[in-house]
Design a protein around this motif. Structure first.
Motif, mmCIF file in Angstrom:
data_model
loop_
_atom_site.group_PDB
_atom_site.id
_atom_site.type_symbol
_atom_site.label_atom_id
_atom_site.label_comp_id
_atom_site.label_asym_id
_atom_site.label_seq_id
_atom_site.Cartn_x
_atom_site.Cartn_y
_atom_site.Cartn_z
ATOM 1 N N LEU A 4 -28.110 -8.364 42.570
ATOM 2 C CA LEU A 4 -28.506 -9.579 41.867
ATOM 3 C C LEU A 4 -27.986 -10.805 42.618
ATOM 4 O O LEU A 4 -26.868 -10.813 43.116
ATOM 5 N N LYS A 5 -28.821 -11.847 42.703
ATOM 6 C CA LYS A 5 -28.371 -13.074 43.370
ATOM 7 C C LYS A 5 -28.313 -14.206 42.362
ATOM 8 O O LYS A 5 -29.080 -14.233 41.409
ATOM 9 N N GLN A 6 -27.386 -15.127 42.613
ATOM 10 C CA GLN A 6 -27.236 -16.254 41.702
ATOM 11 C C GLN A 6 -27.944 -17.481 42.262
ATOM 12 O O GLN A 6 -27.792 -17.822 43.436
ATOM 13 N N LEU A 7 -28.722 -18.136 41.403
ATOM 14 C CA LEU A 7 -29.430 -19.350 41.822
ATOM 15 C C LEU A 7 -28.691 -20.596 41.345
ATOM 16 O O LEU A 7 -28.446 -21.521 42.112
ATOM 17 N N THR A 8 -28.358 -20.623 40.035
ATOM 18 C CA THR A 8 -27.629 -21.754 39.446
ATOM 19 C C THR A 8 -26.597 -21.161 38.476
ATOM 20 O O THR A 8 -26.460 -19.942 38.390
ATOM 21 N N ASP A 9 -25.927 -22.020 37.713
ATOM 22 C CA ASP A 9 -24.926 -21.533 36.758
ATOM 23 C C ASP A 9 -25.458 -20.428 35.858
ATOM 24 O O ASP A 9 -24.766 -19.444 35.590
ATOM 25 N N HIS A 10 -26.671 -20.614 35.345
ATOM 26 C CA HIS A 10 -27.203 -19.688 34.333
ATOM 27 C C HIS A 10 -28.433 -18.894 34.774
ATOM 28 O O HIS A 10 -29.054 -18.225 33.960
ATOM 29 N N ILE A 11 -28.795 -19.009 36.036
ATOM 30 C CA ILE A 11 -30.009 -18.309 36.483
ATOM 31 C C ILE A 11 -29.718 -17.410 37.687
ATOM 32 O O ILE A 11 -29.132 -17.840 38.684
ATOM 33 N N TYR A 12 -30.139 -16.162 37.553
ATOM 34 C CA TYR A 12 -29.955 -15.142 38.579
ATOM 35 C C TYR A 12 -31.315 -14.527 38.893
ATOM 36 O O TYR A 12 -32.277 -14.723 38.156
ATOM 37 N N GLU A 14 -26.355 -18.440 25.738
ATOM 38 C CA GLU A 14 -25.183 -17.937 25.002
ATOM 39 C C GLU A 14 -25.600 -16.929 23.942
ATOM 40 O O GLU A 14 -24.827 -16.034 23.582
ATOM 41 N N ASP A 15 -26.823 -17.074 23.406
ATOM 42 C CA ASP A 15 -27.283 -16.168 22.348
ATOM 43 C C ASP A 15 -28.130 -15.018 22.875
ATOM 44 O O ASP A 15 -28.036 -13.900 22.412
ATOM 45 N N PHE A 16 -29.004 -15.327 23.798
ATOM 46 C CA PHE A 16 -29.796 -14.254 24.403
ATOM 47 C C PHE A 16 -30.305 -14.684 25.775
ATOM 48 O O PHE A 16 -30.178 -15.844 26.156
ATOM 49 N N SER A 17 -30.836 -13.714 26.505
ATOM 50 C CA SER A 17 -31.314 -13.986 27.857
ATOM 51 C C SER A 17 -32.798 -13.709 27.980
ATOM 52 O O SER A 17 -33.341 -12.856 27.287
ATOM 53 N N PHE A 25 -24.012 -7.955 32.873
ATOM 54 C CA PHE A 25 -24.852 -8.758 31.983
ATOM 55 C C PHE A 25 -25.643 -7.876 31.023
ATOM 56 O O PHE A 25 -26.094 -6.787 31.406
ATOM 57 N N PRO A 26 -25.858 -8.362 29.792
ATOM 58 C CA PRO A 26 -26.719 -7.611 28.875
ATOM 59 C C PRO A 26 -28.178 -7.667 29.344
ATOM 60 O O PRO A 26 -28.576 -8.600 30.052
ATOM 61 N N LEU A 27 -28.965 -6.696 28.944
ATOM 62 C CA LEU A 27 -30.388 -6.714 29.292
ATOM 63 C C LEU A 27 -31.053 -7.897 28.601
ATOM 64 O O LEU A 27 -30.606 -8.345 27.546
ATOM 65 N N GLY A 80 -29.530 -20.523 23.400
ATOM 66 C CA GLY A 80 -28.127 -20.765 23.047
ATOM 67 C C GLY A 80 -27.513 -21.591 24.159
ATOM 68 O O GLY A 80 -27.167 -21.049 25.212
ATOM 69 N N GLY A 81 -27.433 -22.892 23.936
ATOM 70 C CA GLY A 81 -26.891 -23.792 24.957
ATOM 71 C C GLY A 81 -27.819 -24.008 26.135
ATOM 72 O O GLY A 81 -27.440 -24.653 27.117
ATOM 73 N N LEU A 82 -28.997 -23.461 26.069
ATOM 74 C CA LEU A 82 -29.926 -23.559 27.196
ATOM 75 C C LEU A 82 -31.363 -23.600 26.679
ATOM 76 O O LEU A 82 -31.828 -22.654 26.033
ATOM 77 N N GLU A 83 -32.033 -24.711 26.989
ATOM 78 C CA GLU A 83 -33.431 -24.840 26.564
ATOM 79 C C GLU A 83 -34.368 -24.406 27.693
ATOM 80 O O GLU A 83 -34.151 -24.733 28.857
ATOM 81 N N VAL A 84 -35.397 -23.659 27.300
ATOM 82 C CA VAL A 84 -36.405 -23.217 28.265
ATOM 83 C C VAL A 84 -37.774 -23.625 27.736
ATOM 84 O O VAL A 84 -38.072 -23.424 26.559
ATOM 85 N N ILE A 85 -38.573 -24.225 28.606
ATOM 86 C CA ILE A 85 -39.922 -24.622 28.191
ATOM 87 C C ILE A 85 -40.941 -23.800 28.975
ATOM 88 O O ILE A 85 -40.964 -23.821 30.208
ATOM 89 N N LEU A 86 -41.749 -23.046 28.235
ATOM 90 C CA LEU A 86 -42.796 -22.235 28.857
ATOM 91 C C LEU A 86 -44.097 -23.006 28.727
ATOM 92 O O LEU A 86 -44.410 -23.525 27.652
#
Ligand SMILES: [Zn+2]
Ligand SMILES: [Zn+2]
Length: 240
Positions: free
Chosen positions: A4-12, A31-34, A58-60, A152-158
């Motif tokens: 696994l490679k890391q791109l940013t704090d929260h993205i791999y 923080e709540d789910f991935s 990391f959890p699935l 959880g602490g991270l907003e994602v817009i699809l």
């Protein structure tokens, strides 16, 4: 951190593999789910992704969204744990793909009718020494237009928008990480003469310009900067 490679704090991400056209698989950690982006080109790639996540502790992912219908991004869906999500258009197209027969003759016939392309046949035959292992599963949840997720602490817009690559493309924007996951969307349309349509290119480029981000994340290459991607796209040949 294993594969696994890391791109940013929260993205791999699990890096793309050229050999059988495996795409980058992304993991966005809240923080709540991935959220995962793309299912992989086979159950084997999905499992490789999960193994790498396990090694990293990391959890699935609770949810996996697919970026568009192409086999290399969706044929791992049957092996995905947790919920699966796509645009309405992607699911409609996958319902058709579910009817396809997987023999070399049937694949060659689809190349002849233009339903599929030689490059896919070539890579599918490498990824699946036994074609009987191909399973096309449908996503459980669909959406059209725009959808917001709070991980959880991270907003994602699809956002589902027609792209130069495919009309069902979903873009995944993570504002606080300054990341836009594009996967294949800014490529040409391999199913329609390998060309960039001017209207689609202009529309997509305007969309990129309207977003504040740094990392332009692709399906089959390393991430680029937004500026680099816009420059590259300004130089492609396109037709009206
Ligand atoms: Zn594609
Ligand atoms: Zn792809």
């Amino acid at each position: 951190m294993g594969k696994l490679k890391q791109l940013t704090d929260h993205i791999y991400y699990l890096p793309f593999e050229k050999e059988t056209d495996r795409p980058n698989l992304y993991y966005i950690q809240g923080e709540d789910f991935s959220l995962a982006v793309d299912a992989g080109n086979s159950g084997k790639q999905t499992e490789k992704f999960y193994e790498a996540l396990g090694e990293a502790g990391f959890p699935l992912p609770s949810l996996t969204v697919v970026s568009h219908w192409h086999w290399d991004h969706t044929f791992g869906l049957h092996a995905v744990k947790g919920l699966t999500l796509s645009s309405e258009l992607t699911k409609e197209k996958l319902k058709k793909v579910q009817q396809w027969q997987w023999t070399v003759d049937a694949m060659k016939e689809r190349e002849r009718t233009g339903e599929d392309i030689p490059f896919c046949t070539e890579c599918i035959l490498k990824e699946y020494p036994d074609l009987n292992e191909i399973k096309v599963a449908l996503p459980k949840i669909t959406f059209s237009g725009k959808m917001k997720l709070d991980l959880g602490g991270l907003e994602v817009i699809l956002e589902q928008r027609p792209s130069t690559h495919s009309l069902d493309s979903v873009f995944v924007y993570v504002p606080s990480e300054k990341v836009l996951i594009v996967e294949d969307a800014d490529c040409e349309d391999f199913y329609h003469s390998n060309i960039y349509r001017k209207e689609l290119l202009t529309d997509m480029t305007e969309y990129f310009k309207s977003l504040d981000y740094v990392y332009h994340c692709l399906g089959h290459a390393d991430a680029e900067s937004k500026e680099f991607a816009l420059q590259r796209l300004s130089e492609v040949t396109c037709v009206e």
